[in-house]
Enzyme design. Structure first.
Site, PDB file in Angstrom:
ATOM      1  N   HIS A 375      78.146 -24.134 -17.901  1.00 54.20           N
ATOM      2  CA  HIS A 375      76.559 -23.490 -17.455  1.00 54.20           C
ATOM      3  C   HIS A 375      75.841 -23.905 -18.234  1.00 54.20           C
ATOM      4  O   HIS A 375      74.396 -22.851 -18.198  1.00 54.20           O
ATOM      5  CB  HIS A 375      76.252 -21.725 -17.071  1.00 54.20           C
ATOM      6  CG  HIS A 375      77.026 -22.085 -15.553  1.00 54.20           C
ATOM      7  ND1 HIS A 375      75.950 -21.675 -14.204  1.00 54.20           N
ATOM      8  CD2 HIS A 375      78.492 -21.367 -15.180  1.00 54.20           C
ATOM      9  CE1 HIS A 375      76.800 -22.057 -13.076  1.00 54.20           C
ATOM     10  NE2 HIS A 375      77.858 -21.663 -13.452  1.00 54.20           N
ATOM     11  N   LYS A 566      61.349 -15.405 -14.107  1.00 55.15           N
ATOM     12  CA  LYS A 566      63.149 -15.594 -14.847  1.00 55.15           C
ATOM     13  C   LYS A 566      63.629 -14.882 -15.761  1.00 55.15           C
ATOM     14  O   LYS A 566      62.646 -14.146 -16.747  1.00 55.15           O
ATOM     15  CB  LYS A 566      63.324 -17.146 -14.931  1.00 55.15           C
ATOM     16  CG  LYS A 566      62.296 -17.989 -16.393  1.00 55.15           C
ATOM     17  CD  LYS A 566      62.311 -19.373 -16.386  1.00 55.15           C
ATOM     18  CE  LYS A 566      61.894 -20.435 -15.169  1.00 55.15           C
ATOM     19  NZ  LYS A 566      62.783 -21.381 -15.098  1.00 55.15           N
ATOM     20  N   ARG A 567      64.632 -15.019 -16.238  1.00 59.95           N
ATOM     21  CA  ARG A 567      64.533 -14.392 -18.074  1.00 59.95           C
ATOM     22  C   ARG A 567      64.783 -14.806 -19.156  1.00 59.95           C
ATOM     23  O   ARG A 567      63.771 -15.856 -18.559  1.00 59.95           O
ATOM     24  CB  ARG A 567      66.595 -14.808 -18.459  1.00 59.95           C
ATOM     25  CG  ARG A 567      67.260 -13.590 -17.767  1.00 59.95           C
ATOM     26  CD  ARG A 567      67.154 -12.514 -17.169  1.00 59.95           C
ATOM     27  NE  ARG A 567      67.681 -11.585 -18.542  1.00 59.95           N
ATOM     28  CZ  ARG A 567      69.111 -10.979 -19.153  1.00 59.95           C
ATOM     29  NH1 ARG A 567      69.468 -10.462 -18.008  1.00 59.95           N
ATOM     30  NH2 ARG A 567      68.531 -10.641 -20.456  1.00 59.95           N
ATOM     31  N   LYS A 572      62.995 -21.037 -22.512  1.00 60.69           N
ATOM     32  CA  LYS A 572      62.450 -21.000 -21.008  1.00 60.69           C
ATOM     33  C   LYS A 572      60.552 -20.881 -21.456  1.00 60.69           C
ATOM     34  O   LYS A 572      59.994 -21.465 -21.024  1.00 60.69           O
ATOM     35  CB  LYS A 572      62.571 -20.069 -20.027  1.00 60.69           C
ATOM     36  CG  LYS A 572      64.184 -20.249 -19.881  1.00 60.69           C
ATOM     37  CD  LYS A 572      64.435 -18.852 -18.677  1.00 60.69           C
ATOM     38  CE  LYS A 572      66.318 -19.066 -18.213  1.00 60.69           C
ATOM     39  NZ  LYS A 572      66.887 -19.557 -17.621  1.00 60.69           N
TER      40      LYS A 572
HETATM   41  C1  LIG Z   1      66.858 -17.436  -9.178  1.00 60.20           C
HETATM   42  C2  LIG Z   1      67.017 -15.884 -10.242  1.00 60.20           C
HETATM   43  C3  LIG Z   1      67.205 -16.625 -11.275  1.00 60.20           C
HETATM   44  C4  LIG Z   1      67.430 -17.934 -12.109  1.00 60.20           C
HETATM   45  O1  LIG Z   1      66.123 -18.514 -12.534  1.00 60.20           O
HETATM   46  P1  LIG Z   1      65.457 -19.774 -12.956  1.00 60.20           P
HETATM   47  O2  LIG Z   1      64.200 -20.004 -12.974  1.00 60.20           O
HETATM   48  O3  LIG Z   1      66.211 -20.389 -12.881  1.00 60.20           O
HETATM   49  O4  LIG Z   1      65.567 -19.163 -14.497  1.00 60.20           O
HETATM   50  C5  LIG Z   1      67.280 -14.864 -12.244  1.00 60.20           C
HETATM   51  N1  LIG Z   1      67.444 -13.988 -11.936  1.00 60.20           N
HETATM   52  C6  LIG Z   1      67.008 -13.964 -10.045  1.00 60.20           C
HETATM   53  C7  LIG Z   1      66.681 -12.183  -9.637  1.00 60.20           C
HETATM   54  C8  LIG Z   1      67.296 -15.198  -9.903  1.00 60.20           C
HETATM   55  O5  LIG Z   1      66.882 -14.740  -8.264  1.00 60.20           O
END
Ligand SMILES: *Cc1c(COP(=O)(O)O)cnc(C)c1O
Length: 843
Positions: A375, A566-567, A572
């Site tokens: 991942h 996102k995190r 990022k």
């Molecule tokens: C989909 C999702 C993520 C992943 O988001 P990315 O933009 O792919 O990093 C992280 N947290 C939550 C709560 C999500 O629903």
């Protein structure tokens, strides 16, 4: 809890319904009241909102139970090959809404509640989501469970029942503050404890050799302590099918007969404190995303849930009449990253030490059972365990790993004629300094298939991170691009768009997402486009209300909603988005913004509690927001909000309201991303780099409907090898220089010139994620976005095309690929058990 919500007296439905779990409104109302009285122990007058939620949850769970029991019965009878999805994280989101959608009773329940004068949405909002994951990886596991059940594939999700999930984030004075997530506080109506299937887990101690009755030399593990793993099962309903699979999460408890020696000496409290120690094992989820720390408890957690799960699979296999030597014919075990990779050594231990199989046979079973999903592309996220720690907790597994390694390196020697540097690169033991066990290597050696999660990621694995393994076994490597479930991320989250689409083209797209492409036929229909805009606008109004509740900031639903959730991570690049905001702000202030477009920048995401730079990035976002939002010169043209505690529940409100999706990681760093897919499905346009699944998304929706910027992964590599000098960009680009100087000057920090210095200095000196190199391209691209947005009709067309062409990104497609190419499993339609008949057989 709150005031009573039922206006009594409420007429009860007639008690003539023989089918106690029917979907009729009358039956639902009856069940709702029965549970309120007999499960929750309340009557309407004294019931709070949470009581009403629990009563409804139980009523709905009953309706899933019949399907759940039927599925298990059918699986036990026919013993089909079953998927075991091993994951340390499952970020499920609330269950109730999902059950209603998948059972197809959302409308009748809504009506039933309305007839009882209850606020259905308010009841739904009571559920505390189980936050048993950090972000994308855990959410992927949840989407996969939905697609497995919907695809009628026999499957278990196996994981850990953390007592505390991912922390609850609040923002105080602009900083992230972590609070414990007591998600089990009011009970969890979605789980059933299965004490009868508890298993014992050993930890620590030493090993002993002995000779068995047949004269074979064998090894016995004498542990320092044992704990008990107790399974808690939750039903995972498929969409409009009978199949209901199981998510089985393990909780650690003290062994029944704990430390009697201590007990007999009268040290009762000492004995009890040992019990507490055992239960600490599943107490809390580690809140680090994409980094590892080598903590003892974390290794214990991993081993604990993996051993519980493998023992459980073997129990099931033998109970179904299987022979131990046929284990791999009945289970396909997927490793969601390396967190469960110790399962490879554990299955070998169970087969060799406990079931007394010869090594080679055990190894064949193991490698045919396991497959591994990588991942990450970040080297710091690759798990490795200090050898002494590993030895202390898992002495037998270290021996087994040495044996696996010796045999593997022998093969390497033969394959590559004694290329010694290759051997040390491939070894399961890192001996370059302090010695470590390399979990990704164990996963590669013990699996028959290895996959990345987007085309680019899989390619980069083959030619970078896992190159040596690729050269050894090219046939093991495949790609399965991630996906997300349209049930949660469209039907449940975006009912308005769901109705619009379904009214136009029918509902087959819900389980066959590529069919949503049929809405392209409506793109020239002005009325359809108008409705499309109305849906987005209504979703934006809802989100604006949430933003006001959570942040106190009033945002304009007519401004463009530009979203980055996102995190929080340097790779990022949330701080790149901040540079854009500061650029726009400075243009406005200096009067150089001609006809500016009103935008609302919406951020959300958690930072690992020990990741100081990420926490400072949050402070930067909120600080810029404080200045911009309160500056009268900006005249509401710019708003910046940070929505605290981004999670699945919030995501369900945010993705449907987004117009611009920010996917701005440095190319070659994001393995796939799944947020990008949720946004596109909901009609947001993407501004993004050539990273992860963005590339495939752009291929699908068309380059003309995607805002691309930034260097490619290959260009990034060249820049870095040539020697990257971020200062050159600072000196040569005046707008960039102004931005960085403004932040450094203390303008956003009440004159404090030290606060953001670590961030700015890092960008000027190292800038490992090339923000400065991508800045100009990003700003120019954002200017194009603003231009495009002014053309409402053109933007609407692009929005429709994004949804229409997002079919590839359904997790149903991902699961089909795993099922066919990796697991070799087939759908098993489930027949419903007749309740009356079941009772009859008992009488
Ligand atoms: C989909 C999702 C993520 C992943 O988001 P990315 O933009 O792919 O990093 C992280 N947290 C939550 C709560 C999500 O629903």
């Amino acid at each position: 809890m709150g005031a009573p919500h039922v206006s009594a007296p409420v007429p009860l439905p007639a008690d003539d319904d023989d089918d106690r779990t029917s979907f009729s409104k009358e039956s639902l109302k009856r069940a709702f009241f029965d549970h309120l009285f007999y499960t929750i122990g309340k009557f309407p007058k004294i019931s709070g909102k949470n009581d009403l939620y629990l009563a409804l949850a139980h009523a709905i769970r009953d309706r899933s139970l019949q399907r759940w029991i039927s599925s298990t019965a059918q699986y036990n009878q026919t013993a089909p090959r079953t998927v075991a999805y091993l994951s340390a994280e499952f970020l499920m989101g609330p269950h109730l809404g999902n059950h209603l959608i998948n059972l197809g009773i959302a409308d009748s329940v809504r009506e039933a509640m309305a007839e009882l004068k209850l606020d259905f949405n308010e009841i739904l909002r009571q559920e505390e989501e189980p936050g048993l994951g950090n972000g994308g990886l855990g959410r992927l596991a949840a989407c996969f469970l939905d697609s497995l059940a919907t695809g009628q594939i026999p499957a278990f999700g196996y994981g850990i029942r953390y007592e505390y999930g991912i922390f609850f984030q609040t923002i105080i004075d602009g900083w992230q503050v972590e609070n414990t997530d007591k998600w089990l506080r009011y009970g969890n109506p979605w789980e059933i404890q299965r004490a009868e299937w508890a298993v014992e887990i050993k930890l620590g101690g030493h090993t002993e050799q002995y000779t068995d009755d047949a004269g074979y030399l064998r090894v016995r593990w004498a542990p320092e302590k044992t704990v008990v793993g107790v399974p808690f099962d939750s039903p995972i309903p498929g969409y409009r099918v009978n199949t209901t699979n199981t998510l089985r999460l393990w909780r650690a408890e003290a062994t029944e007969s704990f430390d009697f020696s201590v007990f007999n000496q009268g040290d009762y409290l000492g004995a009890v404190s040992k019990k507490v120690t055992s239960e600490n094992l599943t107490k809390v989820l580690y809140p680090n995303d994409e980094t590892t720390q080598g903590k003892e408890l974390r290794l214990e957690q991993q081993y604990f849930f993996v051993s519980c799960s493998l023992q459980d699979m073997i129990r099931i296999h033998l109970a179904r009449g299987g022979a131990i030597g046929d284990f791999d014919k009945k289970f396909a075990i997927q490793l969601n990253d390396t967190h469960p990779a110790i399962a490879i050594a554990e299955l070998m231990r169970l087969l060799v030490d406990e079931h007394l199989l010869p090594w080679d046979q055990a190894w064949g079973i193991t490698t045919r059972s396991f497959s591994y999903t990588n991942h990450t592309l970040l080297p710091e996220a690759l798990e490795r365990w200090p050898l002494d720690l590993f030895q202390r907790i898992l002495p037998r597994h270290l021996e087994l790993i040495y044996e696996i390694n010796a045999r593997f390196l022998n093969d390497v020697r033969i394959h590559f004629l004694g290329d010694e540097s290759r051997i040390s690169r491939l070894s399961l033991i890192d001996e370059s300094g302090e010695r470590y066990v390399r979990m990704a290597h164990l996963a590669c050696v013990g699996s028959h298939a290895i996959n990345g999660v987007a085309e680019l990621h899989s390619d980069l694995l083959k030619h970078g991170l896992l190159k040596d393994f690729y050269e050894m076994w090219p046939e093991k490597f495949t790609n399965v691009t991630n996906g997300v479930t349209p049930r949660r991320w469209l039907v449940l989250s975006n009912p308005r768009l769901t109705s619009l689409v379904t009214n136009a083209i029918g509902d087959a797209w819900v389980t066959d997402l590529p069919r949503i492409r049929l809405i392209e036929d409506y793109i020239d229909d002005a009325a359809f486009r108008q409705e499309w805009r109305a849906v987005k606008r209504a979703n934006k109004v809802d989100l604006a209300a949430l933003i006001l509740r959570r942040t106190g900031v009033k945002v304009d639903p007519d401004s463009m909603f530009d979203v980055l959730v996102k995190r929080i991570h340097e790779y990022k690049r949330q701080h790149l988005a901040v540079l854009h905001i500061v650029t726009l702000y400075h243009r406005l202030k200096s009067g150089r913004a001609r006809d500016p477009l009103p935008r609302t920048f919406i951020f959300g995401g958690k930072a690992a509690p020990g990741y100081h730079t990420a926490k400072l990035m949050i402070k930067l976002i909120t600080s810029v927001g404080d200045v911009v939002n309160n500056d009268p010169d900006v005249r509401d043209l710019l708003k910046v909000v940070f929505i605290p505690n981004f999670n699945v529940t919030q995501g369900q409100c945010i993705y449907p309201a987004a117009e611009l999706s920010e996917q701005i990681s440095l190319a070659g760093k994001e393995a796939s991303g799944t947020g990008n897919m949720k946004f596109a499905m909901n009609g947001a346009l993407t501004i993004g780099t050539m990273d992860g699944a963005n590339i495939e998304l752009r291929d699908q929706v068309g380059a003309e409907n995607f805002f691309l910027f930034g260097h490619t992964a290959a260009e990034v590599r060249h820049i870095k090898t040539a020697g990257y000098h971020p200062g050159d960009y600072y000196h040569s680009h005046s707008e960039l220089r102004t931005c960085l100087d403004l932040i450094q000057s203390g303008f956003f920090s009440r004159g404090d010139t030290e606060l953001f210095r670590p961030l700015v200095d890092n960008l000027l000196r190292h800038d490992p994620y090339l923000l400065l190199a991508d800045y100009q391209s990003y700003i120019e691209c954002q200017d194009l976005v603003s231009q495009a947005y002014r053309d409402h009709e053109g933007w609407t067309r692009m929005s429709i095309l994004n949804t229409a062409r997002s079919g590839k990104f359904s997790s149903d497609r991902s699961i089909r690929e795993y099922a066919e190419q990796i697991w070799n499993v087939k759908p098993v339609p489930v027949e419903l058990y007749d309740e009356a008949e079941m009772e009859h057989t008992l009488r």
